[in-house]
Design a protein around this motif. Structure first.
Motif, PDB file in Angstrom:
ATOM      1  N   ASN A  39      -6.374  43.920  17.466  1.00  0.00           N
ATOM      2  CA  ASN A  39      -7.596  44.691  17.654  1.00  0.00           C
ATOM      3  C   ASN A  39      -7.483  46.082  17.036  1.00  0.00           C
ATOM      4  O   ASN A  39      -8.430  46.579  16.413  1.00  0.00           O
ATOM      5  N   GLU A  40      -6.309  46.716  17.219  1.00  0.00           N
ATOM      6  CA  GLU A  40      -6.105  48.046  16.634  1.00  0.00           C
ATOM      7  C   GLU A  40      -6.080  47.990  15.119  1.00  0.00           C
ATOM      8  O   GLU A  40      -6.577  48.883  14.434  1.00  0.00           O
ATOM      9  N   SER A  41      -5.517  46.896  14.578  1.00  0.00           N
ATOM     10  CA  SER A  41      -5.516  46.718  13.124  1.00  0.00           C
ATOM     11  C   SER A  41      -6.933  46.539  12.586  1.00  0.00           C
ATOM     12  O   SER A  41      -7.288  47.083  11.539  1.00  0.00           O
ATOM     13  N   ALA A  42      -7.774  45.805  13.334  1.00  0.00           N
ATOM     14  CA  ALA A  42      -9.157  45.606  12.935  1.00  0.00           C
ATOM     15  C   ALA A  42      -9.929  46.916  12.968  1.00  0.00           C
ATOM     16  O   ALA A  42     -10.732  47.202  12.072  1.00  0.00           O
ATOM     17  N   VAL A  85      -0.954  55.030  12.205  1.00  0.00           N
ATOM     18  CA  VAL A  85      -1.492  53.947  13.021  1.00  0.00           C
ATOM     19  C   VAL A  85      -1.003  52.598  12.501  1.00  0.00           C
ATOM     20  O   VAL A  85      -0.634  51.703  13.273  1.00  0.00           O
ATOM     21  N   ALA A  86      -0.995  52.439  11.183  1.00  0.00           N
ATOM     22  CA  ALA A  86      -0.580  51.164  10.587  1.00  0.00           C
ATOM     23  C   ALA A  86       0.853  50.821  10.956  1.00  0.00           C
ATOM     24  O   ALA A  86       1.163  49.669  11.300  1.00  0.00           O
ATOM     25  N   TRP A  87       1.750  51.793  10.910  1.00  0.00           N
ATOM     26  CA  TRP A  87       3.148  51.530  11.238  1.00  0.00           C
ATOM     27  C   TRP A  87       3.329  51.256  12.715  1.00  0.00           C
ATOM     28  O   TRP A  87       4.181  50.452  13.122  1.00  0.00           O
ATOM     29  N   ARG A  88       2.511  51.900  13.563  1.00  0.00           N
ATOM     30  CA  ARG A  88       2.602  51.646  14.990  1.00  0.00           C
ATOM     31  C   ARG A  88       2.122  50.235  15.315  1.00  0.00           C
ATOM     32  O   ARG A  88       2.671  49.561  16.191  1.00  0.00           O
ATOM     33  N   VAL A  89       1.113  49.781  14.597  1.00  0.00           N
ATOM     34  CA  VAL A  89       0.644  48.408  14.778  1.00  0.00           C
ATOM     35  C   VAL A  89       1.724  47.429  14.339  1.00  0.00           C
ATOM     36  O   VAL A  89       1.978  46.418  15.002  1.00  0.00           O
ATOM     37  N   ARG A  90       2.390  47.725  13.224  1.00  0.00           N
ATOM     38  CA  ARG A  90       3.469  46.849  12.752  1.00  0.00           C
ATOM     39  C   ARG A  90       4.604  46.796  13.762  1.00  0.00           C
ATOM     40  O   ARG A  90       5.195  45.739  14.006  1.00  0.00           O
ATOM     41  N   ALA A  91       4.931  47.937  14.358  1.00  0.00           N
ATOM     42  CA  ALA A  91       5.994  47.979  15.366  1.00  0.00           C
ATOM     43  C   ALA A  91       5.629  47.110  16.565  1.00  0.00           C
ATOM     44  O   ALA A  91       6.465  46.372  17.099  1.00  0.00           O
ATOM     45  N   ALA A  92       4.372  47.188  16.987  1.00  0.00           N
ATOM     46  CA  ALA A  92       3.920  46.370  18.114  1.00  0.00           C
ATOM     47  C   ALA A  92       4.004  44.884  17.769  1.00  0.00           C
ATOM     48  O   ALA A  92       4.377  44.051  18.614  1.00  0.00           O
ATOM     49  N   MET A 101      -4.806  48.989   2.628  1.00  0.00           N
ATOM     50  CA  MET A 101      -5.149  49.678   3.869  1.00  0.00           C
ATOM     51  C   MET A 101      -6.153  50.794   3.559  1.00  0.00           C
ATOM     52  O   MET A 101      -6.200  51.312   2.448  1.00  0.00           O
ATOM     53  N   GLY A 102      -6.889  51.195   4.606  1.00  0.00           N
ATOM     54  CA  GLY A 102      -7.858  52.258   4.404  1.00  0.00           C
ATOM     55  C   GLY A 102      -7.261  53.595   4.706  1.00  0.00           C
ATOM     56  O   GLY A 102      -6.067  53.803   4.756  1.00  0.00           O
ATOM     57  N   CYS A 103      -8.181  54.535   4.975  1.00  0.00           N
ATOM     58  CA  CYS A 103      -7.733  55.906   5.192  1.00  0.00           C
ATOM     59  C   CYS A 103      -6.867  56.021   6.436  1.00  0.00           C
ATOM     60  O   CYS A 103      -5.999  56.886   6.511  1.00  0.00           O
ATOM     61  N   CYS A 104      -7.090  55.149   7.410  1.00  0.00           N
ATOM     62  CA  CYS A 104      -6.338  55.254   8.664  1.00  0.00           C
ATOM     63  C   CYS A 104      -4.868  54.925   8.471  1.00  0.00           C
ATOM     64  O   CYS A 104      -4.041  55.252   9.315  1.00  0.00           O
ATOM     65  N   ASP A 105      -4.519  54.236   7.398  1.00  0.00           N
ATOM     66  CA  ASP A 105      -3.134  53.858   7.160  1.00  0.00           C
ATOM     67  C   ASP A 105      -2.247  55.089   7.066  1.00  0.00           C
ATOM     68  O   ASP A 105      -1.062  55.044   7.368  1.00  0.00           O
ATOM     69  N   HIS A 106      -2.819  56.202   6.640  1.00  0.00           N
ATOM     70  CA  HIS A 106      -2.022  57.407   6.443  1.00  0.00           C
ATOM     71  C   HIS A 106      -2.263  58.428   7.548  1.00  0.00           C
ATOM     72  O   HIS A 106      -1.743  59.531   7.485  1.00  0.00           O
ATOM     73  N   VAL A 155       1.731  37.573  23.704  1.00  0.00           N
ATOM     74  CA  VAL A 155       0.331  37.332  23.340  1.00  0.00           C
ATOM     75  C   VAL A 155      -0.512  38.575  23.609  1.00  0.00           C
ATOM     76  O   VAL A 155      -1.361  38.956  22.791  1.00  0.00           O
ATOM     77  N   SER A 156      -0.271  39.233  24.746  1.00  0.00           N
ATOM     78  CA  SER A 156      -1.020  40.441  25.095  1.00  0.00           C
ATOM     79  C   SER A 156      -0.797  41.554  24.079  1.00  0.00           C
ATOM     80  O   SER A 156      -1.742  42.209  23.615  1.00  0.00           O
ATOM     81  N   ILE A 157       0.467  41.765  23.695  1.00  0.00           N
ATOM     82  CA  ILE A 157       0.797  42.821  22.733  1.00  0.00           C
ATOM     83  C   ILE A 157       0.228  42.502  21.358  1.00  0.00           C
ATOM     84  O   ILE A 157      -0.353  43.360  20.684  1.00  0.00           O
ATOM     85  N   LEU A 158       0.379  41.254  20.922  1.00  0.00           N
ATOM     86  CA  LEU A 158      -0.118  40.857  19.602  1.00  0.00           C
ATOM     87  C   LEU A 158      -1.640  40.932  19.540  1.00  0.00           C
ATOM     88  O   LEU A 158      -2.209  41.318  18.503  1.00  0.00           O
ATOM     89  N   ARG A 159      -2.314  40.594  20.634  1.00  0.00           N
ATOM     90  CA  ARG A 159      -3.770  40.664  20.654  1.00  0.00           C
ATOM     91  C   ARG A 159      -4.239  42.115  20.529  1.00  0.00           C
ATOM     92  O   ARG A 159      -5.169  42.424  19.771  1.00  0.00           O
ATOM     93  N   GLN A 160      -3.585  43.030  21.272  1.00  0.00           N
ATOM     94  CA  GLN A 160      -3.983  44.427  21.192  1.00  0.00           C
ATOM     95  C   GLN A 160      -3.669  44.999  19.808  1.00  0.00           C
ATOM     96  O   GLN A 160      -4.446  45.773  19.256  1.00  0.00           O
ATOM     97  N   ALA A 161      -2.527  44.596  19.249  1.00  0.00           N
ATOM     98  CA  ALA A 161      -2.180  45.058  17.902  1.00  0.00           C
ATOM     99  C   ALA A 161      -3.199  44.573  16.874  1.00  0.00           C
ATOM    100  O   ALA A 161      -3.576  45.301  15.950  1.00  0.00           O
TER     101      ALA A 161
END
Length: 207
Positions: free
Chosen positions: A196-199, A71-78, A1-6, A188-194
């Protein structure tokens, strides 16, 4: 992960967290009520809606945990929420097929009464979350849960009316399948947004 992971995301206002606790309690109580009523009424639609309440209770709890995380953990939760919704859709569909094979005889009057109570609970939850509906995939999923539940409750109420009017089990089964479809659409909607946020997070790490 990059800097955003933390990167820790600042917690939303305390009133949002209080709202989440309130709707979590509402959904937990309604899961017990609808699960018991679904068995008594032999209604797959009520059982599917009860499963929805259970999933939402877990979703609100996970949302509360994810607040203030990176952000990374919030994406994982989603993503966990999205996969869970897909799984519930499969379970509801399988239960509906089993009921079709066995032959169910749902009690329309009980369906209508419980669905009316559930609709009231979810309208209250949706109104409480209305002004918090915008945000990342984690926060948005909480709003989607209440909105979808209100729509599902309305269809269960209609199906109960049709079961009584037509003296048929088909409205109950069809609504259960529709709820399964609603699970899938939201997942599908939640996974798609997650995704995009991960990207976006990965792009931050490489910039």
């Amino acid at each position: 992960m990059g800097c955003c992971d933390h990167e820790i995301v600042e917690n939303p206002a305390p009133d949002y967290q209080r709202v989440l606790w309130i709707v979590l309690a509402i959904n937990a109580v309604m899961f017990v009520v609808e699960a018991a009523s679904g068995v008594l009424a032999d209604s797959r639609a009520l059982q599917a809606d009860a499963l929805d309440f259970l999933g939402d209770t877990a979703t609100y709890g996970l949302t509360l945990w994810a607040l203030g995380q990176s952000v990374a953990w919030r994406v994982r939760a989603a993503r966990i929420k999205g996969v869970s919704l897909l799984l519930m859709g499969v379970i509801v569909l399988a239960n509906s097929i089993w009921a079709l094979v066995q032959g169910s005889a749902p009690q329309g009057e009980l369906m209508m009464g419980v669905a009316s109570l559930a609709l009231s609970a979810n309208v209250i939850s949706a109104l409480l979350l209305l002004r918090h509906r915008q945000g990342d995939a984690n926060i948005r999923s909480a709003w989607l849960c209440s909105r979808n539940d209100a729509l599902a409750n309305l269809t269960v109420l209609i199906s109960g009316t049709l079961v009584v009017w037509l003296d048929s089990r088909w409205p109950d089964l069809l609504v259960a399948v529709a709820i399964a479809g609603l699970f899938t659409h939201s997942a599908v909607s939640i996974l798609r947004q997650a995704r995009n946020e991960s990207a976006e997070e990965s792009g931050c790490g490489t910039s």
